[in-house]
Write an enzyme that holds these catalytic residues in place. Structure first.
Site, PDB file in Angstrom:
ATOM      1  CB  CYS A 121       6.851   6.228  25.171  1.00 16.06           C
ATOM      2  SG  CYS A 121       4.492   6.386  25.780  1.00 16.06           S
TER       3      CYS A 121
ATOM      4  CB  SER B 214      -2.090  -2.421   2.132  1.00 23.14           C
ATOM      5  OG  SER B 214      -1.711  -3.039   2.345  1.00 23.14           O
TER       6      SER B 214
ATOM      7  N   GLY C  91       0.901  -1.443  -0.170  1.00 22.65           N
ATOM      8  CA  GLY C  91      -0.134   0.235   0.028  1.00 22.65           C
ATOM      9  C   GLY C  91       0.957   1.316  -0.001  1.00 22.65           C
TER      10      GLY C  91
ATOM     11  CD  GLN D 234      -6.094   1.003   8.475  1.00 20.46           C
ATOM     12  OE1 GLN D 234      -7.899  -0.222   9.425  1.00 20.46           O
ATOM     13  NE2 GLN D 234      -5.466   1.072   8.659  1.00 20.46           N
TER      14      GLN D 234
END
Lengths: 482, 482
Positions: A326, A200, A69, A183
């Protein structure tokens, strides 16, 4: 062990596996060759293209297979921009596109083109009228808009974009629209008058290494060099044909069950959306509650280290992902959360694979509160919405902070907290611990050089009812309201 | 049904199939994710990289997986050129590189760079000293040579290149050498001080869709934008991990048997090289007879349509390929045959897969003469080396030909044949049919606008002992010698 990271990648669909195994024996030869092995491979490739094109809603000769994709988006953006070079050099994208689109946009800028990034609202949605205005307003000295890109739905928060409406606006403006349908394609075709579409296969249970790129007839397209004779000159190199066959087969298979499964997963996601804020204090559920993908829900937890929460959930048997800084190699929060302006700390994306059992979702909801509590305890976070102050004050410190950038804001501050050098969510935790030490109406100056603070300090203010007075460099000023 | 097109693509090796199936269950998740599925995928990817790097002879962190050998070459060439931009903008390649290298070279030229194409001898081999001279001589006003490319062995005729020697020359000159090892990596590592190396898994029984790109530490490399965080920023997009695992496993497996199998296939190829000219009149076996790949043999048949011969062999159960113009979508002979200056009509490449049975090669040798005879008869070709004139003269015609370009040469010609608008091998057949009509010492003027004539008329002259006097546009002049 429930895997709740479907938006990242799915296990191979049983139909994909079957198709892959069946194609291994006939799909290994070069489909460009004249001999019987080549002709057999060509038949498989043609059939896969027919099936995939039908699911996309385009003609087979408008569809090519690419290695991913990401490569579909890179080639689609570059090819459409080059094909439309005479029309102009401006590219209009939403601020929450997949990084592959944004990377292609950066490459365009590096090559002298211009890029207009259309902002989104707090749910992550672009305004169609604003998108249209950007199309018309982006005319550079070299001309107008060459291409517009809009995802069908966001990969991090699930919000659906007004693609059909934007496609109409683009068509009227004579600007091709590239839709990143990665998506949503499993759930149905993209409506509207789009010009290019990328997707994708591993997002719908096909193998990795297979992307789709559709370019409608009549769209000017000049694929980036070098090319070869394969895939209409749009995707060079010898492809993995069995994987392509499997990708097409699984797309048909998931589509056959899409409506029923979407309704089922939507109910489960609704439960998560409703239950998480009830079970866990200080949580912000992000993304559009209604106009969204059926299987994705994302929330952020105040005073939580996203990576630590991921690991806690992983130990409890649940695989999720996070847009917290993080968890990123660059230590900045996801560009989607930044564009939305929502809390980024303790971010969790739950994306349910087809077939997810109701009991697994309930098990997740049973485990989540303790996982969050655990992480907060480790961080000595203040207690939740009940207002108790947790920990023993930690690193919070009164007095004037150093550094010239803090000087202006610091003069008025009743209390200064220096959290420089500390990572998300520590600065917000330290802020929360001292806010009660100033009188109502008094201000706290927080010094924080972690990029996540830019998002999380205002988000914390909004969640806790304090007044965010603004930032100057790494200095944030907050007025106690409650 | 013997498949003799191994140099194009191989069926999946049993070890590759086994590895692929085993990896389907654990290799579908994103190896960049922190959850257990992601970590498992990462372990598989790391192990595959270790195994492939060992076979290549490089460090694991020097090796990335790409979607194909073609993409490895495209990225390798572009990345090395960009990384060395300060050193110069000249690219040195052999004239017989794979089209992926030549396409990348054309893209470099289109971007303002220069390309030096080093010629090969009649066996398809570059001279190492000449290659070295090109390195030093290619300095443009903008500086010197940024990159050199040389294949380890040719994909069409099997000739090995002096890679080790050239690598030494490049190292001394401070110019990185990119080796296209697609055809040879199955047989052993590439020796010498190369800087970059590209290869393709489906050439050794791995799946399609997996390429290797090695870039030695210290080589300046700037991959073309856009990139992402995958594969050290050198190959964007979500890869097919089970295919990568299978590719690495099969490379180890074929290497374990490489020496024994190479010796065995070399004997079979020697038999083909010796027998074909004995069994079929008017054949030229091309490529180096000794310094060559063990499994490839290529020959060209006078008065034969390559596509028709491929189909005849296909009907007889043998799958081969051809570099003849009629088998190419562009209707020009392969650039390799052109660079070698050998006959291109009736071209057949036989490339034996590992495990090819001796009896299959004998069966091919039994079938070939009749297949060639059949095609020649359909084309009413003159008879073979025995000197009988075949057919009944066909379209050959005396008299002066029209067209201004023919005027100069035509004045001296005793006979003119107008084969314009006719495709290879008809012009050569028509030439052969009339040559006996002029006296010894007399000349024939052949008008032919098929590109293959440029190669095949001189080759015919050499094979039949006539004198090739040269060409002017589409007019070829030949003096009868025998």
């Amino acid at each position: 062990m429930p895997y709740f990271d479907a938006a990242s990648s799915l296990p191979l669909h049983p139909v994909a596996r079957q198709a892959l195994l069946a194609a291994l024996d006939e799909g290994w030869a070069d489909p460009a060759r004249l001999h019987r092995e080549g002709r057999r491979a060509r038949l498989l490739l043609d059939a896969a293209r027919e099936a995939a094109a039908e699911a996309v809603g385009c003609r087979p000769d408008e569809l090519v297979f690419t290695p991913s994709g990401t490569r579909s988006l890179h080639t689609g953006v570059a090819g459409a921009l080059a094909g439309r070079r005479r029309a102009g050099r401006a590219l209009v994208v939403s601020a929450v596109e997949h990084s592959a689109v944004l990377h292609a946009a950066e490459a365009h800028e590096a090559g002298g083109g211009t890029v207009v990034r259309v902002p989104v609202d707090r749910t992550g949605r672009v305004d169609a009228a604003a998108f249209g205005a950007a199309l018309r307003g982006s005319g550079s000295p070299e001309g107008g808009t060459a291409l517009a890109c809009l995802q069908s739905a966001n990969h991090e928060v699930g919000t659906e974009q007004p693609v059909e409406e934007v496609a109409g606006i683009c068509a009227e403006a004579g600007v091709p629209l590239l839709v990143d349908a990665a998506q949503s394609l499993a759930w149905g075709p993209v409506p509207g008058r789009w010009s290019l579409l990328a997707a994708s296969a591993h997002k719908w249970g096909g193998p990795g290494g297979v992307g789709l790129l559709a370019v409608r007839k009549g769209v000017r397209f000049a694929p980036p060099a070098p090319v070869d004779e394969r895939e209409s000159g749009r995707s060079p190199g010898f492809a993995d044909l069995p994987a392509i066959v499997a990708a097409a087969a699984s797309l048909r298979a998931v589509r056959a069950e899409a409506d029923a499964e979407a309704a089922r997963l939507r109910t489960l996601v609704d439960r998560v959306r409703a239950q998480v804020p009830a079970l866990v204090p200080d949580v912000e559920v992000v993304g559009d509650p209604v106009r969204r993908l059926p299987h994705v829900v994302t929330f952020s937890c105040l005073y939580v280290d996203g990576e630590a929460l991921l690991h806690a959930l992983d130990r409890a048997g649940f695989s999720v992902s996070s847009g917290s800084s993080c968890t990123s190699s660059t230590l900045i929060p996801s560009h989607v959360l930044r564009a939305m302006g929502v809390l980024s700390e303790g971010n969790v994306r739950v994306s349910l694979p087809p077939g997810t059992a109701e009991s697994d979702v309930d098990a997740f909801l049973a485990v989540l509160p303790e996982a969050v509590r655990e992480v907060r305890a480790q961080l000595r976070a203040p207690a939740g919405a009940d207002g108790e102050s947790g920990g023993e004050g930690g690193a919070a410190a009164g007095g004037e902070a150093g550094g010239p950038e803090a000087a202006d804001l610091g003069r008025e501050a009743a209390l200064t907290v220096d959290s420089r050098g500390k990572r998300c969510p520590i600065p917000v935790i330290e802020l929360a611990k001292v806010i009660d030490r100033v009188p109502v109406g008094g201000t706290v100056l927080l010094l924080a050089d972690d990029e996540a603070a830019r998002l999380d300090v205002p988000a914390w203010c909004e969640m806790r009812g304090h007044e965010y007075l603004g930032a100057h460099g790494h200095a944030y000023r907050v007025r106690r309201s409650a």
